[in-house]
Scaffold this motif. Structure first.
Motif, PDB file in Angstrom:
ATOM      1  N   GLN A  28      10.767   8.841  -0.416  1.00  0.00           N
ATOM      2  CA  GLN A  28       9.908   9.428   0.239  1.00  0.00           C
ATOM      3  C   GLN A  28       9.704  11.067   0.405  1.00  0.00           C
ATOM      4  O   GLN A  28       9.337  12.322   0.432  1.00  0.00           O
ATOM      5  N   ALA A  60      -7.578   4.028   5.600  1.00  0.00           N
ATOM      6  CA  ALA A  60      -7.152   4.445   6.414  1.00  0.00           C
ATOM      7  C   ALA A  60      -6.307   4.675   8.229  1.00  0.00           C
ATOM      8  O   ALA A  60      -5.181   4.125   8.005  1.00  0.00           O
ATOM      9  N   THR A  65       2.682   2.001  -3.575  1.00  0.00           N
ATOM     10  CA  THR A  65       1.750   2.530  -4.660  1.00  0.00           C
ATOM     11  C   THR A  65       1.829   3.864  -4.450  1.00  0.00           C
ATOM     12  O   THR A  65       1.772   4.940  -5.294  1.00  0.00           O
ATOM     13  N   GLU A  66       1.218   4.404  -2.941  1.00  0.00           N
ATOM     14  CA  GLU A  66       0.767   5.892  -2.177  1.00  0.00           C
ATOM     15  C   GLU A  66       2.254   6.392  -2.983  1.00  0.00           C
ATOM     16  O   GLU A  66       2.614   7.837  -2.997  1.00  0.00           O
ATOM     17  N   ALA A  67       3.805   5.714  -2.157  1.00  0.00           N
ATOM     18  CA  ALA A  67       4.704   6.974  -3.342  1.00  0.00           C
ATOM     19  C   ALA A  67       4.716   6.886  -4.539  1.00  0.00           C
ATOM     20  O   ALA A  67       5.923   7.258  -4.906  1.00  0.00           O
ATOM     21  N   GLY A  68       4.361   6.327  -5.001  1.00  0.00           N
ATOM     22  CA  GLY A  68       3.933   6.368  -6.776  1.00  0.00           C
ATOM     23  C   GLY A  68       4.658   5.470  -7.501  1.00  0.00           C
ATOM     24  O   GLY A  68       4.722   5.144  -8.901  1.00  0.00           O
ATOM     25  N   VAL A 101       0.877  -1.049  -0.017  1.00  0.00           N
ATOM     26  CA  VAL A 101       0.062   0.112  -0.414  1.00  0.00           C
ATOM     27  C   VAL A 101       0.748   1.205   0.057  1.00  0.00           C
ATOM     28  O   VAL A 101       0.837   2.006  -0.824  1.00  0.00           O
ATOM     29  N   LEU A 102       1.661   0.879   0.639  1.00  0.00           N
ATOM     30  CA  LEU A 102       2.549   2.614   1.013  1.00  0.00           C
ATOM     31  C   LEU A 102       2.860   2.859  -0.103  1.00  0.00           C
ATOM     32  O   LEU A 102       3.755   4.008  -0.823  1.00  0.00           O
ATOM     33  N   GLY A 145      -4.053  -0.939  -3.040  1.00  0.00           N
ATOM     34  CA  GLY A 145      -3.640   0.862  -2.889  1.00  0.00           C
ATOM     35  C   GLY A 145      -4.562   1.431  -1.980  1.00  0.00           C
ATOM     36  O   GLY A 145      -4.924   0.686  -0.788  1.00  0.00           O
ATOM     37  N   THR A 146      -4.444   2.593  -2.260  1.00  0.00           N
ATOM     38  CA  THR A 146      -5.299   3.466  -1.215  1.00  0.00           C
ATOM     39  C   THR A 146      -7.069   2.680  -0.799  1.00  0.00           C
ATOM     40  O   THR A 146      -7.586   3.852  -1.214  1.00  0.00           O
ATOM     41  N   ASN A 162       4.321   1.159  -8.848  1.00  0.00           N
ATOM     42  CA  ASN A 162       3.885   0.831  -9.717  1.00  0.00           C
ATOM     43  C   ASN A 162       3.689  -0.515  -9.222  1.00  0.00           C
ATOM     44  O   ASN A 162       4.712  -1.418  -8.886  1.00  0.00           O
TER      45      ASN A 162
END
Length: 236
Positions: free
Chosen positions: A66, A165, A36-39, A33-34, A160-161, A41
Motif C-alpha cells: 500500500q 470502520a 480488499t480495501e488495498a485492491g 477487509v484490509l 470488504g468495506t 480480489n
C-alpha cells in the motif's frame, strides 16, 4: 501406544488451541477487509492466506504494498518477519523429526505462532509422549485455528468495506503476540533479547518501509545469543 491415546492427544491439542480462535478470527477478518480495501480480489486474498499462512508477514507485506514500497523490500521484510518460524522449526525438530515425511510436510505447512507455542510447551511438560502422540497433539492445536483463519479471511474479504470502520478488530495482533511471548520470557537471554528489540524498534521507528522492526529483531537476536553465550561461559 493405542489409537485411544493418539486420539486423546489430538483432543488435548484441540482443547488447548480453542482459545486462540478468538484471536485468529478477528485477525483474519481484519486481513481480509484490509486486503480488499488495498485492491485485492477474493481469489487473491484467499490465495495469499492459503499459501502464506503467516498473519504478521501478510500484514507487513500488505502495508508495504500500500505504501508502494519496492518489491524487493516487500519480500525481504516479509521473509524477515517470518525468520522466527525457522527457529520454531529448529526447536520442534527434536520432538517431531522422527515423524514420517508426509506428516512433517504438513507440520511445516501449519507451523504458526500458536501451534509452536502450545506444542513446545506441551512436549517439554510431558516428555514421555511418543512421536505419534506429539504429532496428534500438534495437529489438534492447529485444527480450529486454521478453520477460523481461512474462514474468517474469506468472510473479511467477502464483506470488504461493508464492516463498520469503528469495529475494533485491530486488537487481535498485539493480544496474540503478548499471550504467546510473555510466558516464554523466563530466562535472562529471553529478557535481554526482548528488551533490546523493543528499544531498537522504538529508536528506529522513523526508518522508511518499517525496516526499524527488522533492525530491532536482528539486534534482539544478537543480544539474546550473546547473553546466552556469556552465561554458559560464566557457568563453565
Amino acid at each position: 501406544m493405542t489409537t485411544t491415546t493418539t486420539k486423546s492427544a489430538y483432543l488435548a491439542g484441540l482443547r488447548d488451541g480453542a482459545p486462540f480462535v478468538f484471536v485468529a478470527g478477528p485477525f483474519a477478518v481484519l486481513f481480509g477487509v484490509l486486503a480488499t480495501e488495498a485492491g485485492l480480489n477474493l481469489f487473491e486474498v484467499m490465495t495469499f492466506s492459503l499459501v502464506v499462512i503467516a498473519g504478521a508477514a501478510q500484514f507487513t507485506a500488505l502495508q508495504l504494498m500500500q505504501d508502494n514500497a519496492p518489491t524487493v523490500i516487500v519480500l525481504i521484510s516479509a521473509l524477515a518477519v517470518n525468520l522466527r518460524v525457522a527457529m520454531y522449526s529448529a526447536a520442534l525438530t527434536p520432538y517431531l523429526g522422527a515423524a514420517p515425511l508426509w506428516q512433517r510436510v504438513f507440520v511445516a505447512y501449519l507451523l504458526v505462532d500458536q501451534s509452536y507455542a502450545l506444542s513446545h510447551a506441551r512436549f517439554e511438560a510431558v516428555p514421555q509422549m511418543s512421536v505419534p502422540q506429539r504429532v496428534a497433539y500438534y495437529f489438534g492445536s492447529c485444527t480450529l485455528v486454521m478453520i477460523f483463519w481461512f474462514g474468517c479471511s474469506f468472510a473479511g474479504a467477502a464483506l470488504g468495506t461493508a464492516l463498520p470502520a469503528e469495529l475494533p478488530l485491530d486488537f487481535a495482533l498485539p493480544i496474540a503476540f503478548l499471550s504467546m511471548v510473555a510466558p516464554m520470557l523466563r530466562t535472562l537471554p529471553h529478557l535481554a533479547a526482548a528488551l533490546t528489540a523493543i528499544i531498537l524498534s522504538l529508536l528506529a521507528v522513523e526508518v522508511p518501509h518499517s525496516l526499524g522492526l527488522l533492525i530491532g529483531g536482528i539486534g534482539g537476536m544478537i543480544v539474546g545469543a550473546q547473553t546466552e553465550l556469556w552465561l554458559k561461559g560464566r557457568h563453565a
